[in-house]
Design a protein around this motif. Structure first.
Motif, PDB file in Angstrom:
ATOM      1  N   MET A   1       0.744  -1.174  -0.168  1.00 38.65           N
ATOM      2  CA  MET A   1       0.177  -0.049   0.030  1.00 38.65           C
ATOM      3  C   MET A   1       0.778   1.162  -0.139  1.00 38.65           C
ATOM      4  SD  MET A   1      -2.751   0.892  -0.298  1.00 38.65           S
ATOM      5  CE  MET A   1      -3.454  -0.752  -0.708  1.00 38.65           C
ATOM      6  N   CYS A   2       0.461   2.160  -0.576  1.00 37.88           N
ATOM      7  CA  CYS A   2       1.302   3.218  -0.911  1.00 37.88           C
ATOM      8  C   CYS A   2       0.589   4.694  -0.913  1.00 37.88           C
ATOM      9  CB  CYS A   2       2.088   3.293  -2.263  1.00 37.88           C
ATOM     10  SG  CYS A   2       2.791   1.496  -2.376  1.00 37.88           S
ATOM     11  N   GLY A   3       1.191   5.921  -1.281  1.00 37.38           N
ATOM     12  CA  GLY A   3       0.499   6.958  -1.799  1.00 37.38           C
ATOM     13  C   GLY A   3       1.185   7.284  -2.856  1.00 37.38           C
ATOM     14  N   ILE A   4       0.514   8.167  -3.736  1.00 38.05           N
ATOM     15  CA  ILE A   4       0.883   8.643  -5.095  1.00 38.05           C
ATOM     16  C   ILE A   4       0.316  10.134  -5.350  1.00 38.05           C
ATOM     17  CG2 ILE A   4       0.753   6.334  -6.133  1.00 38.05           C
ATOM     18  CD1 ILE A   4      -1.710   7.204  -7.871  1.00 38.05           C
ATOM     19  N   ALA A   5       1.259  10.888  -6.047  1.00 38.89           N
ATOM     20  CA  ALA A   5       0.979  12.032  -6.171  1.00 38.89           C
ATOM     21  C   ALA A   5       1.562  12.420  -7.737  1.00 38.89           C
ATOM     22  CB  ALA A   5       1.336  12.956  -5.234  1.00 38.89           C
ATOM     23  N   GLY A   6       1.206  13.811  -8.209  1.00 36.99           N
ATOM     24  CA  GLY A   6       1.822  13.992  -9.534  1.00 36.99           C
ATOM     25  C   GLY A   6       0.825  15.140 -10.151  1.00 36.99           C
ATOM     26  N   PHE A   7       1.210  15.554 -11.186  1.00 33.16           N
ATOM     27  CA  PHE A   7       0.740  16.816 -12.132  1.00 33.16           C
ATOM     28  C   PHE A   7       1.030  16.453 -13.903  1.00 33.16           C
ATOM     29  CE2 PHE A   7       4.407  18.435 -10.000  1.00 33.16           C
ATOM     30  CZ  PHE A   7       5.079  18.841 -10.813  1.00 33.16           C
ATOM     31  N   SER A   8       0.321  17.074 -14.416  1.00 32.47           N
ATOM     32  CA  SER A   8       0.712  16.903 -16.061  1.00 32.47           C
ATOM     33  C   SER A   8       0.164  18.120 -16.463  1.00 32.47           C
ATOM     34  CB  SER A   8      -0.025  15.808 -16.470  1.00 32.47           C
ATOM     35  OG  SER A   8       0.395  15.651 -17.817  1.00 32.47           O
ATOM     36  N   GLY A   9       1.196  18.691 -17.471  1.00 31.44           N
ATOM     37  CA  GLY A   9       0.746  19.977 -18.246  1.00 31.44           C
ATOM     38  C   GLY A   9       1.860  19.995 -19.303  1.00 31.44           C
ATOM     39  N   PRO A  10       1.611  20.848 -20.280  1.00 28.01           N
ATOM     40  CA  PRO A  10       2.272  21.283 -21.140  1.00 28.01           C
ATOM     41  C   PRO A  10       3.428  22.161 -20.894  1.00 28.01           C
ATOM     42  CG  PRO A  10       0.339  22.676 -21.476  1.00 28.01           C
ATOM     43  CD  PRO A  10       0.113  21.707 -20.581  1.00 28.01           C
ATOM     44  N   ASP A  11       3.373  22.738 -19.790  1.00 28.32           N
ATOM     45  CA  ASP A  11       4.719  23.577 -19.150  1.00 28.32           C
ATOM     46  C   ASP A  11       5.653  22.763 -17.958  1.00 28.32           C
ATOM     47  OD1 ASP A  11       2.690  23.551 -17.086  1.00 28.32           O
ATOM     48  OD2 ASP A  11       3.207  25.529 -16.519  1.00 28.32           O
ATOM     49  N   VAL A  12       5.049  21.779 -17.805  1.00 29.32           N
ATOM     50  CA  VAL A  12       5.885  21.032 -16.757  1.00 29.32           C
ATOM     51  C   VAL A  12       7.447  20.539 -17.207  1.00 29.32           C
ATOM     52  CG1 VAL A  12       5.965  18.635 -15.537  1.00 29.32           C
ATOM     53  CG2 VAL A  12       3.817  19.731 -15.898  1.00 29.32           C
ATOM     54  N   ARG A  13       8.302  21.020 -16.500  1.00 25.95           N
ATOM     55  CA  ARG A  13       9.779  20.571 -16.805  1.00 25.95           C
ATOM     56  C   ARG A  13      10.483  19.835 -15.575  1.00 25.95           C
ATOM     57  NH1 ARG A  13       7.868  21.448 -20.844  1.00 25.95           N
ATOM     58  NH2 ARG A  13       8.614  22.997 -22.416  1.00 25.95           N
TER      59      ARG A  13
ATOM     60  N   PRO B   1      10.566  20.004  -6.986  1.00 24.77           N
ATOM     61  CA  PRO B   1      10.272  20.359  -5.673  1.00 24.77           C
ATOM     62  C   PRO B   1       9.009  20.372  -5.197  1.00 24.77           C
ATOM     63  CG  PRO B   1      11.641  22.001  -6.980  1.00 24.77           C
ATOM     64  CD  PRO B   1      11.326  20.675  -7.689  1.00 24.77           C
ATOM     65  N   LEU B   2       8.043  20.440  -6.088  1.00 23.59           N
ATOM     66  CA  LEU B   2       6.642  20.375  -6.016  1.00 23.59           C
ATOM     67  C   LEU B   2       6.218  18.927  -5.622  1.00 23.59           C
ATOM     68  CD1 LEU B   2       5.421  22.671  -8.996  1.00 23.59           C
ATOM     69  CD2 LEU B   2       5.102  23.171  -6.729  1.00 23.59           C
ATOM     70  N   LEU B   3       6.842  17.995  -6.383  1.00 25.93           N
ATOM     71  CA  LEU B   3       6.636  16.540  -6.199  1.00 25.93           C
ATOM     72  C   LEU B   3       6.960  16.330  -4.664  1.00 25.93           C
ATOM     73  CD1 LEU B   3       7.689  15.102  -9.487  1.00 25.93           C
ATOM     74  CD2 LEU B   3       5.432  15.278  -8.661  1.00 25.93           C
ATOM     75  N   ARG B   4       8.102  16.847  -4.230  1.00 26.68           N
ATOM     76  CA  ARG B   4       8.438  16.309  -2.883  1.00 26.68           C
ATOM     77  C   ARG B   4       7.606  17.026  -1.986  1.00 26.68           C
ATOM     78  NH1 ARG B   4      13.757  16.924  -5.316  1.00 26.68           N
ATOM     79  NH2 ARG B   4      13.799  19.197  -4.807  1.00 26.68           N
ATOM     80  N   ARG B   5       7.039  18.089  -2.224  1.00 31.12           N
ATOM     81  CA  ARG B   5       6.341  19.013  -1.346  1.00 31.12           C
ATOM     82  C   ARG B   5       5.042  18.266  -1.143  1.00 31.12           C
ATOM     83  NH1 ARG B   5       4.596  24.524  -2.876  1.00 31.12           N
ATOM     84  NH2 ARG B   5       6.816  24.676  -2.843  1.00 31.12           N
ATOM     85  N   MET B   6       4.485  17.507  -2.341  1.00 32.36           N
ATOM     86  CA  MET B   6       3.104  16.625  -2.204  1.00 32.36           C
ATOM     87  C   MET B   6       3.342  15.119  -1.619  1.00 32.36           C
ATOM     88  SD  MET B   6       2.032  17.711  -6.384  1.00 32.36           S
ATOM     89  CE  MET B   6       0.470  16.787  -6.055  1.00 32.36           C
ATOM     90  N   ILE B   7       4.418  14.747  -2.232  1.00 33.99           N
ATOM     91  CA  ILE B   7       4.394  13.257  -1.583  1.00 33.99           C
ATOM     92  C   ILE B   7       4.738  13.079   0.096  1.00 33.99           C
ATOM     93  CG2 ILE B   7       6.904  12.780  -2.070  1.00 33.99           C
ATOM     94  CD1 ILE B   7       3.896  10.600  -2.787  1.00 33.99           C
ATOM     95  N   HIS B   8       5.638  14.198   0.482  1.00 34.79           N
ATOM     96  CA  HIS B   8       5.966  14.281   1.875  1.00 34.79           C
ATOM     97  C   HIS B   8       4.826  14.368   2.795  1.00 34.79           C
ATOM     98  CE1 HIS B   8      10.461  13.617   2.209  1.00 34.79           C
ATOM     99  NE2 HIS B   8      10.392  14.112   0.689  1.00 34.79           N
ATOM    100  N   THR B   9       3.474  14.777   2.236  1.00 28.54           N
ATOM    101  CA  THR B   9       2.401  14.893   3.243  1.00 28.54           C
ATOM    102  C   THR B   9       1.942  13.330   3.239  1.00 28.54           C
ATOM    103  OG1 THR B   9       0.745  15.365   1.124  1.00 28.54           O
ATOM    104  CG2 THR B   9       1.907  17.308   2.291  1.00 28.54           C
ATOM    105  N   LEU B  10       2.238  12.349   2.263  1.00 26.20           N
ATOM    106  CA  LEU B  10       1.574  11.179   2.653  1.00 26.20           C
ATOM    107  C   LEU B  10       2.691  10.082   3.145  1.00 26.20           C
ATOM    108  CD1 LEU B  10       0.180  11.200  -1.227  1.00 26.20           C
ATOM    109  CD2 LEU B  10      -1.046  11.855   1.120  1.00 26.20           C
ATOM    110  N   ALA B  11       3.561  10.363   3.773  1.00 23.79           N
ATOM    111  CA  ALA B  11       4.593   9.489   4.560  1.00 23.79           C
ATOM    112  C   ALA B  11       3.954   8.467   5.170  1.00 23.79           C
ATOM    113  CB  ALA B  11       5.586  10.543   5.276  1.00 23.79           C
ATOM    114  N   HIS B  12       2.681   8.797   5.700  1.00 24.68           N
ATOM    115  CA  HIS B  12       2.171   7.594   6.760  1.00 24.68           C
ATOM    116  C   HIS B  12       1.674   6.884   5.798  1.00 24.68           C
ATOM    117  CE1 HIS B  12      -0.753  10.991   5.151  1.00 24.68           C
ATOM    118  NE2 HIS B  12      -1.704   9.874   5.312  1.00 24.68           N
TER     119      HIS B  12
END
Length: 659
Positions: free
Chosen positions: A1-13, A19-30
């Motif tokens: 069991m896990c947590g996932i996060a992410g985003f998609s869009g034409p301007d994503v580099r 930095p955004l991915l780390r900010r998102m996924i660290h909220t799901l450490a539990h």
């Protein structure tokens, strides 16, 4: 069991995505305390927090296909991955891990978006096709694992929990008044709505594909379906009760066998009822897996089932742990539950299960099998029998004898409405005007839940206007639901409201993952659901006996008093958990104070004060008062969490990310 996060869009580099991915996924450490994984490329950012259960060595996500053109992160388990892998390898496909995740990318290579139809599991999946620059999101059939979505700044954002989205989209940290009205009616927001403005959930049994040009395609690949009640052909119900019993037994044994797959020890919850006892009995009788069981007991005899739990421990000879839960335990832990649930709730029942998951973790386990889902699949709730009696009564509305059948229900309640025949006729006579509507069976329950709506402030009532949650819910139902039997209609509504919206969420996924525990649900194997849905109603409720066929299938595995025991729903003390010797817990006194209630703006402070004093004095009346109190308190806790989020969430790290 896990947590996932992410985003998609034409301007994503990649350089700005991390930095955004780390900010998102660290909220799901539990959800995934065993490590993080990332994949970022032009157009995509994927993140994963891992709870290692299968392929502990090489199963880190994201996982790719052999050419590195398809990447996936997923939360959950694919129980039939062994069989799928054999099939794919026979076709010449080469694997580089032993994980269940890798079958996803190979199936997508072969079958495109229909890959999900081959999966037997509980999952939320994000898959990126770099050649076609498209994102595919998918959620399991019953809605066991969550997947939340937001659209902002030309991007689509997704995550296993809303808190990961709020970490980068602070503008979503606000309650939606209509979703609150829905929660105070149907126990949860009506999917795809969530309590948060601008955040939706992907519906169970659906996929969402976002193409390179931004086009979105939502597809339903599975649903609960039932036979047409008007079909009288012999093929409608081809099985005898004996043949159906044997087939169900084999299906359940196979579902349990599949869900025991793990590279870590697997335990089971044991409530003392038919459903969980049946799961443990099948583990014991048909597998080589050692049986380790866990249960929760209460100090209040009204809620405690430890007598039955201990009887089953002796019968099945399990290594067992009982967590004894007090009212004070529930009251103290309630804020933690709401932080994980991220939504108001009307009952405290998820809290003991969250504490039980903590006990499971302390004993070195990560996975438990549970009996959840059997009541929805096999017609186990008193609500289904109640609706059957009320429909029978409606044929002769002047009858005094027909409603007396209701006296056979709710015997486990000390203040049951059936104890006073006159009151019972009045109480259960509510909602008879809904007789022809799909929500007929649920109207009394939802009317009770709506007690909290009467506490809303004038401003909130103005925002909600003439919005009717029952009408809104019915608008989501399939057009042909009226062709099904009454029990089938009731089961469908239950599956789409209480089961997916509350039991598998606040009381399921969130309560368990708060302590990094994965719950598994053999009764919700889609093959079991499809088999049960095709049965005649009399195979589920025979007379006033619920779960008739399931009882037959488990009869020789369990003691007679368990097989024949009347259903006693799992419950916990509600408003009584927040007051001791007439005094509220400190945080309760603060959040329910006139100052805090007025500042939040959701409720009429005078109305809340009267309810507060009633509960303080121990005079809460039945479910209505208790649900209203818990609903208000949990709303205030969600509001406090959102206000804290809005204060602490930094500005988006890249232009357009949070606009």
């Amino acid at each position: 069991m896990c947590g996932i996060a992410g985003f998609s869009g034409p301007d994503v580099r990649p350089e700005t995505a991390h930095p955004l991915l780390r900010r998102m996924i660290h909220t799901l450490a539990h959800r995934g305390p065993d490590g993080y994984g990332y994949h970022a490329d032009a157009g995509i950012g994927l993140a994963h927090a891992r709870l290692s259960i299968i392929d502990l060595t090489t199963g880190d996500q994201p996982i790719r296909n052999p050419r590195g053109t398809v990447w996936t992160v997923f939360n959950g388990e694919i129980f039939n991955y062994v069989e799928l892998r054999r099939e794919l390898e026979a076709e010449g496909r080469v694997f580089y891990t032993q994980s269940d995740t890798e079958v996803i990318v190979h199936l997508y290579d072969r079958d495109g978006d229909r890959f999900v139809e081959h999966l037997n599991g509980q999952f939320a999946i994000a898959l990126w096709d770099s050649e076609r620059r498209r994102l595919v999101l998918a959620r399991d059939r019953a809605g066991i694992r969550p997947l939340f979505l937001a659209r902002s700044g030309g991007r689509i954002w997704f995550a296993s929990e809303a808190k990961a989205l709020l970490a980068v989209l602070p503008q979503c940290a606000a309650l939606d008044p209509l979703a609150l009205a829905e929660t105070f009616s149907t126990w949860s927001p009506i999917a795809p709505n969530t309590i948060h403005r601008g955040i939706d959930s992907l519906l169970p049994g659906h996929t969402l594909a976002i193409e390179s040009d931004g086009r979105e395609t939502t597809r339903q690949y599975w649903d609960w379906t039932f036979p047409d009640a008007a079909d009288t052909s012999p093929s409608r119900y081809p099985l005898s009760v004996e043949a159906a019993t044997a087939e169900l037994r084999e299906l359940l044994i196979d579902a349990v066998r599949l869900q025991l797959r793990a590279d870590v020890p697997v335990g089971a919850y044991l409530s003392g009822g038919l459903d969980s006892s049946g799961i443990v009995a099948m583990i014991r009788g048909f597998t080589d897996t050692p049986v380790r069981t866990f249960s929760v007991a209460f100090e209040d005899g009204e809620f405690d089932e430890s007598e039955y739990q201990q009887a089953m421990v002796r019968h099945l000879r399990t290594d067992h742990t009982t967590l004894r839960c007090t009212r004070r335990d529930i009251g103290n832990a309630f804020p933690q539950l709401i932080r994980h649930a991220e939504t108001p709730v009307l009952r405290t029942a998820p809290v003991p299960l969250m504490l039980l998951a903590g006990s499971v973790r302390e004993h070195g386990y990560k996975v438990v099998l549970t009996g959840e889902g059997a009541d929805e699949v096999f017609g186990g709730y008193d609500l289904f029998k109640e609706a059957k009696v009320r429909r029978f009564w409606a044929r002769q509305p002047g009858s005094r004898l027909r409603p007396r059948l209701l006296e056979r229900l709710y015997g486990y309640l000390p203040n049951s409405p059936v104890r006073n025949p006159a009151f019972a006729q009045s109480f259960f006579g509510q909602g008879m005007e809904h007789l022809q509507r799909p929500v007929f069976a649920h109207a009394p329950r939802w009317t009770t839940s709506q007690r909290a709506l009467g506490l809303l402030s004038a401003e909130m009532r103005a925002e909600i206007g003439d919005f009717n949650p029952l009408d809104a819910f019915e608008a989501t139902l399939p057009a042909n639901i009226g062709d099904w039997s009454p029990l089938a209609r009731d089961q469908y509504v239950e599956a789409k409201s209480l089961l997916a919206g509350y039991l598998l969420s606040s009381q399921g996924d969130r309560a368990a993952l708060a302590n990094s525990i994965e719950g598994r649900f053999p009764y919700l194997d889609h093959r079991v659901i499809e088999f049960a849905n095709a049965l005649p109603p009399s195979f589920k409720i025979r007379g006033m006996t619920e779960k008739y066929l399931l009882r037959r299938a488990l009869a020789d595995l369990l003691p007679d008093d368990i097989v024949n025991r009347t259903k006693q729903p799992y419950r916990a003390p509600d408003s009584a958990s927040f007051f001791f010797d007439g005094e509220p817990l400190d945080y309760v006194a603060d959040l329910m104070s006139e100052t805090r209630i007025r500042a939040a703006g959701y409720f009429n402070a005078d109305f809340v004060a009267r309810l507060f004093e009633k509960c303080r004095a121990g005079r809460a009346t039945g479910f209505a008062d208790n649900q209203a109190f818990v609903g208000v308190l949990s709303t205030m806790l969600v509001d406090q969490s959102l206000r804290d989020t809005a204060k602490t969430t930094p500005e988006p790290a890249v232009a357009g990310a949070g606009t």
